[in-house]
Design an enzyme around this catalytic site. Structure first.
Site, PDB file in Angstrom:
ATOM      1  N   GLY A   1       8.398  -5.091  -3.966  1.00  9.11           N
ATOM      2  CA  GLY A   1       7.328  -5.700  -4.756  1.00  9.11           C
ATOM      3  C   GLY A   1       5.931  -5.290  -4.293  1.00  9.11           C
TER       4      GLY A   1
ATOM      5  N   GLY B   1      34.584  -3.076   8.084  1.00  5.92           N
ATOM      6  CA  GLY B   1      33.604  -2.619   7.098  1.00  5.92           C
ATOM      7  C   GLY B   1      34.112  -1.499   6.207  1.00  5.92           C
TER       8      GLY B   1
ATOM      9  CE  LYS C   1       2.950   3.499  -4.550  1.00  2.00           C
ATOM     10  NZ  LYS C   1       4.256   3.069  -5.053  1.00  2.00           N
TER      11      LYS C   1
HETATM   12  C1  R5P Z   1       7.583   4.694  -6.086  1.00  2.00           C
HETATM   13  O1  R5P Z   1       7.070   5.768  -6.333  1.00  2.00           O
HETATM   14  C2  R5P Z   1       8.398   3.936  -7.092  1.00  2.00           C
HETATM   15  O2  R5P Z   1       8.183   4.393  -8.392  1.00  2.00           O
HETATM   16  C3  R5P Z   1       8.113   2.460  -7.018  1.00  2.00           C
HETATM   17  O3  R5P Z   1       6.762   2.241  -7.340  1.00  2.00           O
HETATM   18  C4  R5P Z   1       8.357   1.930  -5.636  1.00  2.00           C
HETATM   19  O4  R5P Z   1       9.506   2.500  -5.085  1.00  2.00           O
HETATM   20  C5  R5P Z   1       8.516   0.448  -5.669  1.00  2.00           C
HETATM   21  O5  R5P Z   1       8.759   0.002  -4.357  1.00  2.00           O
HETATM   22  P1  R5P Z   1       8.079  -1.320  -3.824  1.00  2.00           P
HETATM   23  O6  R5P Z   1       8.425  -2.410  -4.813  1.00  2.00           O
HETATM   24  O7  R5P Z   1       8.712  -1.551  -2.480  1.00  2.00           O
HETATM   25  O8  R5P Z   1       6.624  -1.069  -3.722  1.00  2.00           O
END
Ligand code: R5P
Length: 307
Positions: free
Chosen positions: A220, A37, A188
């Site tokens: 996502g 690796g 969120k």
């Molecule tokens: C978080 O604060 C970032 O700006 C993104 O929203 C986040 O990291 C995206 O990650 P995921 O696609 O896993 O939700």
């Protein structure tokens, strides 16, 4: 001083695009992977040159990071006059504080390592602009917001720009200003690395199309939670634009199931393979402009500070 452009293995397509824009050939280099690796890295003749190493540090993060550090070391030992890292995606940028006593701060560890190895870093849409302060070496912080906004503009009619979380509000406002649209945001809550929940929406979205903007899409989860909440609030078409498409599993399945009108990411990271329809917006011209200016010691004022 000669400009020498060297491609790491993280995103050779982007490096080739950059070389075409700059009208230079990529320098020779060797990156070998040993059975255990470890890496073996060597560069060609760069004595006295102004060296630019193109190596974003997306997945596999640690391989790409160590390769970048070793490329910088190789260039120095080969007599480079100046070594700049063109690192459009900087790993660990989200890890900019401790969540609890006893934790390390990954963003600081990476910034320290890069600052010691490089004379300068060129990055694009860091997770937070304040991360610049983590670096001991100068960092040119470029933004892909204008590029993404202009690419998406023809798709927009009655739209609102939405931030999927509070961290993306300034980004959404910047998109909204460029596009002459209103903005809104989703509240969120992240429960784990792969699970997030949308708790509510601030702003008017009912009956409008949405342009959802973020700095990166990883698993996502954020896009899914925001899109579902927006649809429940009466939104129709959803377009998603993010600078960095990490798109780690299960992002492809999650995003495909959403039936987005359009999904745009830049080519800061190697483009995803598979069936997920993604529009790639190239950073090559922007990065070439920055590299050209740095090489000529010209100001970058128009390229930075637009976050
Ligand atoms: C978080 O604060 C970032 O700006 C993104 O929203 C986040 O990291 C995206 O990650 P995921 O696609 O896993 O939700």
């Amino acid at each position: 001083m000669r400009l020498a452009l060297i491609a790491g293995t993280a995103n050779p397509q982007l490096a080739e695009g950059l070389a075409r824009q700059l009208g230079v050939a990529l320098e020779s280099r060797v990156v070998e992977r040993f059975p255990d690796g470890e890496l073996g890295v060597a560069v060609g003749s760069v004595r006295g040159a102004d060296v630019y190493l193109v190596q974003p540090t997306g997945p596999p993060v640690h391989d790409n990071l160590v390769e970048l550090l070793m490329l910088a070391d190789a260039a120095r030992r080969a007599g480079a006059a100046r070594v700049t890292g063109v690192v459009p995606y900087v790993a660990y940028a989200r890890h900019d504080r401790r969540g609890a006593e006893g934790e390390s701060i990954g963003g600081r560890v990476v910034a320290d390592g890069l600052s010691r190895a490089l004379d300068r870093v060129v990055a694009v849409d860091l997770h937070t602009a304040a991360l610049e302060g983590f670096f001991g070496c100068p960092i040119e912080h470029l933004s892909a917001i204008s590029l993404l906004a202009e690419r998406v503009r023809p798709l927009l009619t009655e739209h609102v720009v939405v931030a999927p979380d509070l961290g993306a509000v300034k980004r959404a406002e910047r998109f909204a200003r460029i596009l002459g649209l209103p903005s809104a945001s989703v509240r969120k809550q992240r429960w784990s690395a792969r699970q997030v929940e949308a708790l509510g929406i601030d702003g008017d979205v009912r009956g409008l199309g949405v342009l959802l903007v973020d700095d990166m899409i990883s698993t996502g989860a954020t896009v899914v939670a925001a899109t579902n909440a927006l649809r429940a609030a009466g939104v129709g078409r959803v377009i998603v634009a993010a600078t960095h498409g990490l798109l780690v599993p299960p992002a492809a399945e999650r995003l495909a199931a959403l039936q987005l009108e359009s999904l745009l990411v830049t080519d800061s990271l190697t483009p995803p393979t598979g069936t997920l329809p993604v529009t790639l917006v190239s950073l090559a011209a922007l990065l070439a402009d920055a590299v050209g200016r740095l090489h000529r010691d010209a100001p970058l004022a128009e390229l930075v500070g637009t976050h």
